[in-house]
Design a protein around this motif. Structure first.
Motif, mmCIF file in Angstrom:
data_model
loop_
_atom_site.group_PDB
_atom_site.id
_atom_site.type_symbol
_atom_site.label_atom_id
_atom_site.label_comp_id
_atom_site.label_asym_id
_atom_site.label_seq_id
_atom_site.Cartn_x
_atom_site.Cartn_y
_atom_site.Cartn_z
ATOM 1 N N ARG A 116 60.536 88.067 22.202
ATOM 2 C CA ARG A 116 61.397 89.239 22.135
ATOM 3 C C ARG A 116 60.709 90.395 21.421
ATOM 4 N NH1 ARG A 116 66.471 86.349 19.670
ATOM 5 N NH2 ARG A 116 67.191 88.463 19.243
ATOM 6 N N LEU A 117 59.949 90.090 20.379
ATOM 7 C CA LEU A 117 59.213 91.142 19.671
ATOM 8 C C LEU A 117 58.144 91.764 20.570
ATOM 9 C CD1 LEU A 117 58.765 89.658 16.086
ATOM 10 C CD2 LEU A 117 60.029 91.717 16.713
ATOM 11 N N ARG A 118 57.461 90.925 21.338
ATOM 12 C CA ARG A 118 56.435 91.463 22.249
ATOM 13 C C ARG A 118 57.083 92.326 23.333
ATOM 14 N NH1 ARG A 118 54.224 86.332 21.386
ATOM 15 N NH2 ARG A 118 55.204 85.505 23.289
ATOM 16 N N GLN A 119 58.251 91.885 23.827
ATOM 17 C CA GLN A 119 58.974 92.683 24.808
ATOM 18 C C GLN A 119 59.356 94.042 24.236
ATOM 19 O OE1 GLN A 119 61.824 89.247 26.010
ATOM 20 N NE2 GLN A 119 62.112 90.828 27.539
ATOM 21 N N LEU A 120 59.832 94.019 23.005
ATOM 22 C CA LEU A 120 60.236 95.249 22.343
ATOM 23 C C LEU A 120 59.059 96.196 22.197
ATOM 24 C CD1 LEU A 120 62.183 97.013 20.710
ATOM 25 C CD2 LEU A 120 61.684 95.617 18.710
ATOM 26 N N ARG A 121 57.936 95.659 21.774
ATOM 27 C CA ARG A 121 56.747 96.490 21.571
ATOM 28 C C ARG A 121 56.250 97.050 22.898
ATOM 29 N NH1 ARG A 121 51.517 95.345 20.775
ATOM 30 N NH2 ARG A 121 51.789 93.072 20.760
ATOM 31 N N ALA A 122 56.298 96.226 23.947
ATOM 32 C CA ALA A 122 55.841 96.681 25.261
ATOM 33 C C ALA A 122 56.757 97.762 25.826
ATOM 34 C CB ALA A 122 55.776 95.496 26.221
ATOM 35 N N SER A 123 58.068 97.610 25.618
ATOM 36 C CA SER A 123 59.010 98.597 26.149
ATOM 37 C C SER A 123 58.833 99.953 25.495
ATOM 38 C CB SER A 123 60.453 98.116 25.955
ATOM 39 O OG SER A 123 60.811 98.113 24.584
ATOM 40 N N ARG A 124 58.318 99.966 24.255
ATOM 41 C CA ARG A 124 58.094 101.221 23.542
ATOM 42 C C ARG A 124 56.628 101.663 23.583
ATOM 43 N NH1 ARG A 124 61.998 103.595 20.282
ATOM 44 N NH2 ARG A 124 64.024 102.762 20.873
ATOM 45 N N SER A 125 55.784 100.905 24.298
ATOM 46 C CA SER A 125 54.345 101.217 24.379
ATOM 47 C C SER A 125 53.737 101.391 22.988
ATOM 48 C CB SER A 125 54.114 102.479 25.209
ATOM 49 O OG SER A 125 54.626 102.328 26.514
ATOM 50 N N MET A 126 54.066 100.460 22.106
ATOM 51 C CA MET A 126 53.594 100.530 20.720
ATOM 52 C C MET A 126 52.473 99.534 20.479
ATOM 53 S SD MET A 126 57.279 100.668 18.723
ATOM 54 C CE MET A 126 56.610 101.178 17.118
ATOM 55 N N ARG A 127 51.544 99.935 19.612
ATOM 56 C CA ARG A 127 50.512 99.002 19.161
ATOM 57 C C ARG A 127 51.101 98.118 18.069
ATOM 58 N NH1 ARG A 127 47.538 103.830 19.295
ATOM 59 N NH2 ARG A 127 47.643 103.954 17.016
ATOM 60 N N GLN A 128 50.438 96.978 17.859
ATOM 61 C CA GLN A 128 50.928 96.052 16.838
ATOM 62 C C GLN A 128 50.987 96.719 15.469
ATOM 63 O OE1 GLN A 128 48.714 92.345 16.348
ATOM 64 N NE2 GLN A 128 50.337 91.268 17.452
ATOM 65 N N SER A 129 49.975 97.522 15.172
ATOM 66 C CA SER A 129 49.928 98.179 13.866
ATOM 67 C C SER A 129 51.081 99.166 13.691
ATOM 68 C CB SER A 129 48.598 98.912 13.691
ATOM 69 O OG SER A 129 48.404 99.861 14.724
#
Length: 484
Positions: A29-42
């Motif tokens: 779910r966290l990876r999905q969230l990050r991908a939906s916002r086009s965010m880097r891990q940092s």
């Protein structure tokens, strides 16, 4: 002895189940969230206040989410986190947190404690949330009575249109049965947003209605006995389409609409008839802008009204109004307020899913940008405003001119406004470029002069009704009095 072993085994299983429930692993779910916002891990790590390596462990399910992180995710990405399928315990914890954050309570409860309450005492937590909702509703009803008395009308003597307006307000401007029925009807028609031709064909073939385009019957006229529908051909295309949708749903979904009216238990026939019209308008909007498709597109376009209107073939006002109805459990939209103001400053439509509530009588605060928008048609104005309780809102307002189709009738002029709290600025394209933390550019607004406590407002029309005025004959400011 055997009973003791069984009891120990049962207790061990219970402890294990409780422990597993507390350890929430949500890497996917966290990876999905990050991908939906086009965010880097940092970037996500910085927003959450953790290190990139810690976030990496979370995303790989090497560590569980803590209650504090769950609350941070719900604060930063309320709609995304909801969409990613939080379980019942998490949703209860979020609802409990919102209820416990009421200004009625002096001290906040730590997130970890609220999470434990939702997990260990779910029945008690649900009752607390239900009681708080009942308390909030009771407060709104008391405000209605107080406003009516202050305006000089008996509390029990509301006009039919006031009763219908209040019904929609207390329903959160969302009618689940009608919304879902309209969405299903749109799917049966085979189009994401039914066209004029599709609705005309359905009216003729499925409902045996004959269509006449003529200016002799007003905007829309339906003869039930003859099954004739007359629509003014001079209306703009999106208005003609809405009138077709209104008549279609009022016939195809008549049983559903009447069921809602019966449950509303309004006291007189005029109120029930007005509610029928209002519910048909609601269902027409839900037919042209089906809930899930519209919500998804709205988020993709960051609630750009003009682009949304192009996608669904609707008017600017219709699109704004629909955005204020996205209150479905488990798939809520951004909580918006919406209103329509005429040239005289009267609020002719209003709804708020935010903490901002409109005055029930009289006009809106003169400092609010919607008044300027009335005088400047076809131009979008944006404002950062702050209410007396310290909450900040982004308001978008646009003046509109609705043509009448004939020289004999003047066009209607008004403005619509749509806004949300600054917490949702990332979802609202009109917030781009605003300094949300600025004390210099923010505009201090009130609800109405009658209930506004601000002492330094140069635009005040009259003092608040609960304050005594002080007049100094030897001193005159912009406002000719002060109040205690």
């Amino acid at each position: 002895m055997q009973c003791c072993e069984v009891a120990k085994s049962n207790f061990a299983n219970y402890v294990k189940s409780v422990t597993s429930r507390r350890r929430l692993f949500a890497g996917q779910r966290l990876r999905q969230l990050r991908a939906s916002r086009s965010m880097r891990q940092s970037e996500l790590a910085e927003d959450l206040g953790v290190s990139a390596s810690y976030l990496s462990q979370l995303e790989n399910d090497q560590r569980p989410l803590t209650p504090a992180l769950i609350e941070r995710l719900a604060d930063l990405f309320p709609l995304d986190w909801q969409d990613l399928g939080a379980d019942g315990t998490e949703r209860l914890a979020v609802a409990l947190r919102e209820a416990a954050a009421d200004p009625l309570f002096s001290k906040p409860i730590p997130p970890a404690r609220l999470a434990r309450m939702a997990e260990q005492q779910p029945d008690l937590a649900e009752r607390f949330v239900t009681l708080h909702e009942a308390y909030r509703r009771a407060g709104q009803r008391l405000e209605m009575v107080d406003d009516a008395l202050a305006a000089g009308s008996p509390a029990g003597a509301r006009l039919p249109w006031e009763e219908v307006r209040d019904w929609f307000h207390l329903a959160n401007n969302y009618v689940d049965t009608l919304d879902r029925a309209s969405e299903a009807l749109a799917a049966r028609l085979g189009e994401p947003s039914p066209s004029i031709a599709t609705m005309e064909n359905y009216l003729r073939s499925a409902l045996a209605i004959s269509l006449i385009y003529s200016a002799q019957g007003g905007i829309r006229s339906f003869d039930a006995e003859m099954a004739h529908l007359t629509i003014d051909p001079g209306l703009p295309a999106e208005s003609r389409r809405f009138q077709l949708a209104h008549q279609l749903v009022s016939l195809a979904l008549r049983d559903e609409i009447l069921s809602v009216i019966e449950a509303a238990a309004l006291p007189n026939a005029a109120s029930r008839q007005l509610l029928f019209v209002g519910l048909s308008n609601y269902a027409a909007g839900a037919l042209l802008m089906p809930y899930m498709a519209f919500r998804s597109e709205a988020r993709r376009l960051r609630h750009d009204i003009d682009r949304l209107a192009q996608v669904f073939g609707t008017s600017f006002e219709q699109t704004c109004h629909r955005l204020s109805t996205l209150q479905r459990d488990g798939a809520r939209g951004v909580p918006f307020f919406f209103c329509r103001v005429d040239m005289a400053g009267n609020i002719t439509k209003r709804h708020s899913a935010t903490r901002l509530q409109f005055a029930r009588f009289g006009g809106a605060c003169p400092l609010w940008i919607v008044h300027e928008a009335v005088a400047v048609p076809d131009r979008i104005l944006v404002q950062l405003a702050e209410t007396p309780d310290g909450l900040r809102y982004i308001s978008m307002a646009k003046g509109l001119v609705k043509p009448s189709g004939t020289f004999e009738r003047p066009p209607r002029r008004y403005a619509v406004a749509l806004g949300c709290e600054t917490a949702h600025a990332d979802e609202f394209i009109y917030a781009d470029g605003l300094d949300l933390a600025s004390d210099r550019t923010v505009v201090p607004i009130g609800i109405s002069c009658r209930i506004c406590p601000r002492e330094d407002c140069d635009q005040r029309a009259f003092p608040p009704s609960d304050r005594a005025i002080e007049v100094d004959p030897d001193s005159r400011g912009v406002v000719p009095y002060r109040f205690s």
